[in-house]
Design an enzyme around this catalytic site. Structure first.
Site, PDB file in Angstrom:
ATOM      1  N   HIS A  34       0.757  -1.425   0.035  1.00  0.00           N
ATOM      2  CA  HIS A  34      -0.172   0.049  -0.005  1.00  0.00           C
ATOM      3  C   HIS A  34       0.933   1.294   0.020  1.00  0.00           C
ATOM      4  O   HIS A  34       1.940   1.141   0.679  1.00  0.00           O
ATOM      5  CB  HIS A  34      -0.686   0.058   1.251  1.00  0.00           C
ATOM      6  CG  HIS A  34      -1.965   0.885   1.028  1.00  0.00           C
ATOM      7  ND1 HIS A  34      -1.942   2.290   1.521  1.00  0.00           N
ATOM      8  CD2 HIS A  34      -3.240   0.686   0.632  1.00  0.00           C
ATOM      9  CE1 HIS A  34      -3.148   2.893   1.200  1.00  0.00           C
ATOM     10  NE2 HIS A  34      -4.002   2.073   0.937  1.00  0.00           N
ATOM     11  N   ASP A  52      -7.832  -5.300   0.007  1.00  0.00           N
ATOM     12  CA  ASP A  52      -8.477  -6.199  -1.032  1.00  0.00           C
ATOM     13  C   ASP A  52      -8.089  -7.918  -0.967  1.00  0.00           C
ATOM     14  O   ASP A  52      -8.325  -8.618  -1.640  1.00  0.00           O
ATOM     15  CB  ASP A  52      -7.812  -5.824  -2.513  1.00  0.00           C
ATOM     16  CG  ASP A  52      -8.443  -4.545  -3.021  1.00  0.00           C
ATOM     17  OD1 ASP A  52      -9.520  -4.342  -2.633  1.00  0.00           O
ATOM     18  OD2 ASP A  52      -7.682  -3.677  -3.559  1.00  0.00           O
TER      19      ASP A  52
HETATM   20  N1  ACO Z   1       4.211  -7.917  -4.560  1.00  0.00           N
HETATM   21  C1  ACO Z   1       5.495  -7.598  -4.904  1.00  0.00           C
HETATM   22  N2  ACO Z   1       6.314  -6.823  -4.460  1.00  0.00           N
HETATM   23  C2  ACO Z   1       5.669  -5.461  -4.365  1.00  0.00           C
HETATM   24  C3  ACO Z   1       4.280  -5.355  -4.179  1.00  0.00           C
HETATM   25  C4  ACO Z   1       3.557  -6.485  -4.387  1.00  0.00           C
HETATM   26  N3  ACO Z   1       2.206  -6.638  -4.192  1.00  0.00           N
HETATM   27  N4  ACO Z   1       3.657  -4.198  -3.804  1.00  0.00           N
HETATM   28  C5  ACO Z   1       5.053  -3.426  -3.905  1.00  0.00           C
HETATM   29  N5  ACO Z   1       6.007  -4.292  -4.322  1.00  0.00           N
HETATM   30  C6  ACO Z   1       7.712  -3.866  -4.098  1.00  0.00           C
HETATM   31  C7  ACO Z   1       7.830  -3.293  -5.653  1.00  0.00           C
HETATM   32  O1  ACO Z   1       8.457  -4.059  -6.721  1.00  0.00           O
HETATM   33  C8  ACO Z   1       9.172  -2.317  -5.203  1.00  0.00           C
HETATM   34  O2  ACO Z   1      10.280  -3.039  -4.881  1.00  0.00           O
HETATM   35  P1  ACO Z   1      11.754  -2.533  -5.108  1.00  0.00           P
HETATM   36  O3  ACO Z   1      11.919  -1.483  -4.087  1.00  0.00           O
HETATM   37  O4  ACO Z   1      12.471  -3.382  -5.239  1.00  0.00           O
HETATM   38  O5  ACO Z   1      11.624  -1.787  -6.551  1.00  0.00           O
HETATM   39  C9  ACO Z   1       8.616  -1.881  -3.865  1.00  0.00           C
HETATM   40  O6  ACO Z   1       7.931  -3.051  -3.171  1.00  0.00           O
HETATM   41  C10 ACO Z   1       7.759  -0.551  -3.579  1.00  0.00           C
HETATM   42  O7  ACO Z   1       6.895  -0.601  -4.480  1.00  0.00           O
HETATM   43  P2  ACO Z   1       6.199   0.627  -5.152  1.00  0.00           P
HETATM   44  O8  ACO Z   1       5.365   0.000  -6.453  1.00  0.00           O
HETATM   45  O9  ACO Z   1       7.159   1.622  -5.352  1.00  0.00           O
HETATM   46  O10 ACO Z   1       5.230   0.979  -4.017  1.00  0.00           O
HETATM   47  P3  ACO Z   1       3.899   2.118  -4.515  1.00  0.00           P
HETATM   48  O11 ACO Z   1       3.682   2.738  -3.085  1.00  0.00           O
HETATM   49  O12 ACO Z   1       4.032   2.811  -5.543  1.00  0.00           O
HETATM   50  O13 ACO Z   1       2.612   0.843  -4.803  1.00  0.00           O
HETATM   51  C11 ACO Z   1       0.692  -0.357  -4.736  1.00  0.00           C
HETATM   52  C12 ACO Z   1       1.635   0.654  -3.908  1.00  0.00           C
HETATM   53  C13 ACO Z   1       0.550   0.046  -5.992  1.00  0.00           C
HETATM   54  C14 ACO Z   1      -0.340  -0.597  -3.919  1.00  0.00           C
HETATM   55  C15 ACO Z   1       1.573  -1.753  -4.700  1.00  0.00           C
HETATM   56  O14 ACO Z   1       1.980  -2.252  -3.315  1.00  0.00           O
HETATM   57  C16 ACO Z   1       0.917  -2.867  -5.374  1.00  0.00           C
HETATM   58  O15 ACO Z   1       1.076  -2.815  -6.847  1.00  0.00           O
HETATM   59  N6  ACO Z   1       0.219  -3.815  -4.688  1.00  0.00           N
HETATM   60  C17 ACO Z   1      -0.473  -4.911  -5.468  1.00  0.00           C
HETATM   61  C18 ACO Z   1      -1.826  -4.292  -6.120  1.00  0.00           C
HETATM   62  C19 ACO Z   1      -2.706  -4.322  -5.171  1.00  0.00           C
HETATM   63  O16 ACO Z   1      -2.867  -5.155  -4.155  1.00  0.00           O
HETATM   64  N7  ACO Z   1      -3.240  -3.143  -5.160  1.00  0.00           N
HETATM   65  C20 ACO Z   1      -4.449  -2.533  -3.986  1.00  0.00           C
HETATM   66  C21 ACO Z   1      -4.152  -1.373  -3.063  1.00  0.00           C
HETATM   67  S1  ACO Z   1      -5.165  -1.098  -1.907  1.00  0.00           S
HETATM   68  C22 ACO Z   1      -6.070  -0.119  -2.733  1.00  0.00           C
HETATM   69  O17 ACO Z   1      -5.973   0.769  -3.750  1.00  0.00           O
HETATM   70  C23 ACO Z   1      -7.601  -0.201  -2.438  1.00  0.00           C
END
Ligand code: ACO
Length: 423
Positions: free
Chosen positions: A302, A359
């Site tokens: 998140h 979710d």
């Molecule tokens: N699985 C694997 N790795 C992840 C995940 C995940 N679900 N989420 C983040 N990471 C990793 C990224 O690859 C990144 O790794 P790095 O530092 O080695 O490059 C690091 O964690 C940071 O991730 P970002 O994408 O920069 O974080 P951001 O805050 O931009 O994204 C998000 C947040 C979009 C929710 C992300 O965690 C994600 O894609 N989650 C999966 C989709 C999801 O469940 N979305 C619902 C969110 S809740 C809502 O909107 C209601």
């Protein structure tokens, strides 16, 4: 108390900016004069550090895992309140008295029935269209049903009428999308029924108080979440003077994406795939950690919560309760639990502070309630509607200027036009 001042030095010159402080001492550097004074803009792709507005609706502390609507903790509201009461709270900032609630409910009930134009448009849409796309069309169609009530300059009473319209029409819109996809005829609303009981009836043709109660809780947990992607979209659309229906239709489109509300559908699809392929949680986690796979653990991570998502904790407990109440055993729930355990013990997730979000478990409950997978994100939208509406109203009330970010241009420098036609 004296206002805190932050000094920024550029090219040997100092500039001072005041700090805006929130209720819980959150601090934001007010750089609204930065460009005019220095010629510089701030650069923050994805708005990771940008406070775009002041809001009195929802507070969340991502490090401590706190979520409050107008000061009321989410766990208390989920346990004790009902969805319409939470709608009132978000819109008015206070819980209603009995008579205020009755009046609010009656106003919403007046719009349980959908305008015939919306039903006609729904019937005309392709059956294979995704329910989120259908919902956006239906929300936009409301602009055509109330064409004289859309102007920003309309009276306050008219604006409230639009609030009742959008909240009142939502149960029928969601139920009818479900019934269209299932090839079922549309049912008339039960005009004096409780909001969720009416919804369950319109969807299934039956009244089921257990399911309606569970629905209240799920909708409350989704009702608002401050300046997330879809809410910011609603606010930015509203900031140009667009009407409420057009603004929430835009929010719905933003919610659709798999990184936002669309994740609930993706979680169940992921869990089903793990089950079908007989993959172990360890094997799936290994795949997620391998960046070349381009697979994320859906329902994890998140932007703001870096400790835990309080909604996920409630929903996980609630999944056990609902499945027990409905006497359902779903093997996918066990897969989700062991996947969560494996992830939370893995340094990849620990180091990046990735926890289950709202979710991760919600889809398991929706499925137990008989809601098909492609309707999950529509259910999220159903719950988020009062948040979008309240935030839109707050934006209007505070007369915020049009939302318009700046950029750093990285394209070609000015050059002479040369045509391929050899002129
Ligand atoms: N699985 C694997 N790795 C992840 C995940 C995940 N679900 N989420 C983040 N990471 C990793 C990224 O690859 C990144 O790794 P790095 O530092 O080695 O490059 C690091 O964690 C940071 O991730 P970002 O994408 O920069 O974080 P951001 O805050 O931009 O994204 C998000 C947040 C979009 C929710 C992300 O965690 C994600 O894609 N989650 C999966 C989709 C999801 O469940 N979305 C619902 C969110 S809740 C809502 O909107 C209601």
């Amino acid at each position: 108390m004296a206002t805190e001042i932050v000094e920024i030095k550029i090219g040997g010159k100092s500039f001072e900016y005041p700090v805006t402080v929130g209720t819980y001492d959150e601090k934001g550097i007010d750089i609204s004069k930065l460009l005019a004074q220095t010629g510089y803009v701030t650069f923050d792709i994805g708005y990771k550090n940008t406070g775009a507005t002041k809001s009195a609706i929802t507070f969340l502390d991502g490090d401590k895992g706190i979520l409050e609507y107008c000061g009321y903790p989410i766990d208390q509201l989920a346990e004790k309140s009902n969805f319409l009461e939470v709608c009132y709270l978000l819109l008015h900032g206070e819980l209603p008295t009995k008579s205020q609630f009755d009046e609010f409910e009656a106003n919403v009930q007046r719009y349980y029935e959908l305008p015939t134009e919306v039903v006609a448009v729904l019937k005309s849409l392709p059956k294979d269209m995704h329910p989120m796309g259908i919902l956006s069309v239906m929300l936009n169609t409301l602009c055509g049903c109330y064409p004289n009530d859309l102007e920003p300059s309309a009276s306050e009473a008219t604006h409230w009428e639009n609030v009742y319209r959008v909240l009142g029409h939502m149960p029928a819109m969601v139920a009818y999308i479900y019934r269209k996809k299932a090839g079922l005829s549309f049912l008339k609303p039960r005009k004096k029924a409780d909001y969720c009981e009416n919804f369950i009836y319109m969807m299934t043709g039956k009244v089921n108080k257990t399911i309606a109660k569970a629905m209240h809780t799920l909708l409350i947990l989704h009702a608002d979440h401050e300046q997330n992607c879809s809410t910011s979209t609603v606010r930015i659309i509203g900031s140009s003077g667009s009407n409420l229906f057009a603004s929430v239709a835009g929010g719905n489109n933003a919610l659709w994406g798999p990184l936002h509300g669309g994740a609930n559908q993706e979680v169940i699809e992921m869990l089903e795939e793990i089950k079908t392929l007989g993959r172990t949680p360890e094997e799936h986690i290994a795949m997620v950690k391998d960046k070349s796979s381009n697979v994320r653990l859906m329902g994890f991570g998140h932007r703001v919560y870096k400790n835990f998502d309080p909604r996920a904790k409630i929903i996980k407990r609630f999944a056990d309760v609902v499945l027990k109440d409905l006497n359902i055993s779903d093997p996918v729930l066990d897969i989700a639990k062991s996947l969560e355990k494996t992830a939370l013990e893995d340094s990849y997730f620990v180091d990046r502070k990735l926890f289950p979000n709202v979710d991760f478990y919600s889809g398991i409950i929706y499925r137990a309630l008989g809601i098909p997978v492609d309707m999950f994100t529509v259910m999220f939208s159903f719950g988020r509607m009062p948040g979008w509406v309240s935030q839109w109203r707050e934006l209007r009330a505070s007369k915020e200027p049009i939302g318009r970010p700046r950029q750093i241009y990285t394209g070609a420098k000015k050059r002479k036009y040369v045509t391929y036609r050899g002129r």
